[in-house]
Design a protein around this motif. Sequence first.
Motif, PDB file in Angstrom:
ATOM      1  N   GLY A   1      26.058  16.189   8.992  1.00  0.00           N
ATOM      2  CA  GLY A   1      26.311  15.524   7.715  1.00  0.00           C
ATOM      3  C   GLY A   1      27.791  15.237   7.514  1.00  0.00           C
ATOM      4  N   ALA A   2      28.650  16.162   7.939  1.00  0.00           N
ATOM      5  CA  ALA A   2      30.101  15.959   7.824  1.00  0.00           C
ATOM      6  C   ALA A   2      30.566  14.831   8.749  1.00  0.00           C
ATOM      7  N   VAL A   3      29.975  14.737   9.933  1.00  0.00           N
ATOM      8  CA  VAL A   3      30.311  13.620  10.836  1.00  0.00           C
ATOM      9  C   VAL A   3      29.884  12.295  10.201  1.00  0.00           C
ATOM     10  N   ALA A   4      28.721  12.298   9.549  1.00  0.00           N
ATOM     11  CA  ALA A   4      28.279  11.078   8.853  1.00  0.00           C
ATOM     12  C   ALA A   4      29.243  10.740   7.716  1.00  0.00           C
ATOM     13  N   GLY A   5      29.739  11.759   7.023  1.00  0.00           N
ATOM     14  CA  GLY A   5      30.758  11.532   5.983  1.00  0.00           C
ATOM     15  C   GLY A   5      32.026  10.959   6.573  1.00  0.00           C
ATOM     16  N   ALA A   6      32.414  11.434   7.763  1.00  0.00           N
ATOM     17  CA  ALA A   6      33.607  10.905   8.439  1.00  0.00           C
ATOM     18  C   ALA A   6      33.408   9.447   8.822  1.00  0.00           C
ATOM     19  N   ALA A   7      32.206   9.117   9.308  1.00  0.00           N
ATOM     20  CA  ALA A   7      31.921   7.725   9.665  1.00  0.00           C
ATOM     21  C   ALA A   7      31.995   6.832   8.435  1.00  0.00           C
ATOM     22  N   THR A   8      31.475   7.316   7.309  1.00  0.00           N
ATOM     23  CA  THR A   8      31.536   6.543   6.061  1.00  0.00           C
ATOM     24  C   THR A   8      32.988   6.328   5.639  1.00  0.00           C
ATOM     25  N   ALA A   9      33.801   7.374   5.767  1.00  0.00           N
ATOM     26  CA  ALA A   9      35.220   7.250   5.411  1.00  0.00           C
ATOM     27  C   ALA A   9      35.931   6.271   6.348  1.00  0.00           C
ATOM     28  N   ALA A  10      35.597   6.342   7.636  1.00  0.00           N
ATOM     29  CA  ALA A  10      36.240   5.447   8.607  1.00  0.00           C
ATOM     30  C   ALA A  10      35.865   3.990   8.358  1.00  0.00           C
ATOM     31  N   LEU A  11      34.650   3.769   7.825  1.00  0.00           N
ATOM     32  CA  LEU A  11      34.215   2.403   7.522  1.00  0.00           C
ATOM     33  C   LEU A  11      34.725   1.909   6.174  1.00  0.00           C
TER      34      LEU A  11
ATOM     35  N   ILE B   1      28.548  30.784  16.841  1.00  0.00           N
ATOM     36  CA  ILE B   1      28.642  32.242  16.761  1.00  0.00           C
ATOM     37  C   ILE B   1      27.355  32.855  16.223  1.00  0.00           C
ATOM     38  N   THR B   2      26.773  32.261  15.192  1.00  0.00           N
ATOM     39  CA  THR B   2      25.602  32.858  14.540  1.00  0.00           C
ATOM     40  C   THR B   2      24.279  32.248  14.962  1.00  0.00           C
ATOM     41  N   ALA B   3      24.298  31.115  15.646  1.00  0.00           N
ATOM     42  CA  ALA B   3      23.079  30.407  16.056  1.00  0.00           C
ATOM     43  C   ALA B   3      22.200  30.050  14.864  1.00  0.00           C
ATOM     44  N   MET B   4      22.823  29.684  13.753  1.00  0.00           N
ATOM     45  CA  MET B   4      22.081  29.217  12.574  1.00  0.00           C
ATOM     46  C   MET B   4      22.044  27.694  12.609  1.00  0.00           C
ATOM     47  N   PRO B   5      20.875  27.102  12.879  1.00  0.00           N
ATOM     48  CA  PRO B   5      20.808  25.644  13.018  1.00  0.00           C
ATOM     49  C   PRO B   5      21.171  24.894  11.741  1.00  0.00           C
ATOM     50  N   GLU B   6      21.061  25.528  10.603  1.00  0.00           N
ATOM     51  CA  GLU B   6      21.391  24.863   9.345  1.00  0.00           C
ATOM     52  C   GLU B   6      22.859  24.434   9.325  1.00  0.00           C
ATOM     53  N   LEU B   7      23.722  25.276   9.895  1.00  0.00           N
ATOM     54  CA  LEU B   7      25.141  24.923   9.930  1.00  0.00           C
ATOM     55  C   LEU B   7      25.367  23.673  10.783  1.00  0.00           C
ATOM     56  N   GLY B   8      24.604  23.524  11.845  1.00  0.00           N
ATOM     57  CA  GLY B   8      24.703  22.328  12.671  1.00  0.00           C
ATOM     58  C   GLY B   8      24.282  21.084  11.905  1.00  0.00           C
ATOM     59  N   MET B   9      23.283  21.237  11.053  1.00  0.00           N
ATOM     60  CA  MET B   9      22.824  20.091  10.265  1.00  0.00           C
ATOM     61  C   MET B   9      23.885  19.670   9.252  1.00  0.00           C
TER      62      MET B   9
ATOM     63  N   VAL C   1      25.629  14.539   1.809  1.00  0.00           N
ATOM     64  CA  VAL C   1      24.505  15.259   1.201  1.00  0.00           C
ATOM     65  C   VAL C   1      23.175  14.686   1.686  1.00  0.00           C
ATOM     66  N   ALA C   2      23.061  13.363   1.726  1.00  0.00           N
ATOM     67  CA  ALA C   2      21.798  12.731   2.129  1.00  0.00           C
ATOM     68  C   ALA C   2      21.448  13.080   3.571  1.00  0.00           C
ATOM     69  N   VAL C   3      22.408  12.993   4.476  1.00  0.00           N
ATOM     70  CA  VAL C   3      22.145  13.299   5.891  1.00  0.00           C
ATOM     71  C   VAL C   3      21.824  14.785   6.054  1.00  0.00           C
ATOM     72  N   SER C   4      22.581  15.648   5.404  1.00  0.00           N
ATOM     73  CA  SER C   4      22.353  17.092   5.520  1.00  0.00           C
ATOM     74  C   SER C   4      20.981  17.476   4.990  1.00  0.00           C
ATOM     75  N   VAL C   5      20.629  16.945   3.817  1.00  0.00           N
ATOM     76  CA  VAL C   5      19.323  17.272   3.224  1.00  0.00           C
ATOM     77  C   VAL C   5      18.193  16.694   4.068  1.00  0.00           C
ATOM     78  N   ALA C   6      18.357  15.487   4.570  1.00  0.00           N
ATOM     79  CA  ALA C   6      17.318  14.879   5.414  1.00  0.00           C
ATOM     80  C   ALA C   6      17.090  15.719   6.671  1.00  0.00           C
ATOM     81  N   LEU C   7      18.162  16.168   7.287  1.00  0.00           N
ATOM     82  CA  LEU C   7      18.015  17.014   8.470  1.00  0.00           C
ATOM     83  C   LEU C   7      17.349  18.347   8.120  1.00  0.00           C
ATOM     84  N   LEU C   8      17.742  18.923   6.996  1.00  0.00           N
ATOM     85  CA  LEU C   8      17.131  20.190   6.574  1.00  0.00           C
ATOM     86  C   LEU C   8      15.645  20.029   6.276  1.00  0.00           C
TER      87      LEU C   8
END
Length: 140
Positions: free
Chosen positions: A32-42, A20-28, A54-61
């Motif tokens: 990060g949330a998908v990476a958190g889901a993968a960690t939880a699934a593992l 809706i807003t085209a803010m790429p930060e939200l995508g990052m 946090v690490a994935v989100s900050v690295a992307l940012l």
Amino acid sequence: MEAWVWWLIAAVGLGIPLVITAMPELGMFAVGAVAGAATAALGGGIVAQVVVFVAVSVALLVFVRPLAYRNRQRPEQRSGVDALRGRQAVVLERVDGGAGGRIKLGGEVWSARSLEHGQVFDPGQHVDVVEIEGATAVVM
């Protein structure tokens, strides 16, 4: 409900405002949330999930955002009459500061007048377009 499902819900929740807003930060943050889901699934604990998020989100940012911003910053594209300002034209009919004349500018014939009142341009001369006033090119 399992923790990885909550992380995927958070990723979708961050992805919707991204679209809706085209803010790429939200995508990052969504990645990060998908990476958190993968960690939880593992089988990672909640602390590991949050640290990975946090690490994935900050690295992307830190790394991807500046690259995307740099590629998005292009010289401003001028369009319409703004794109004609500063271009060269060929005089077709005598151009002066009074009655004006005609020029060929960008493949089209324009009415024209000289910038300075006493300045005269004869057919065949090349002139520079200073500005466009309505349907008249002001040249010098």
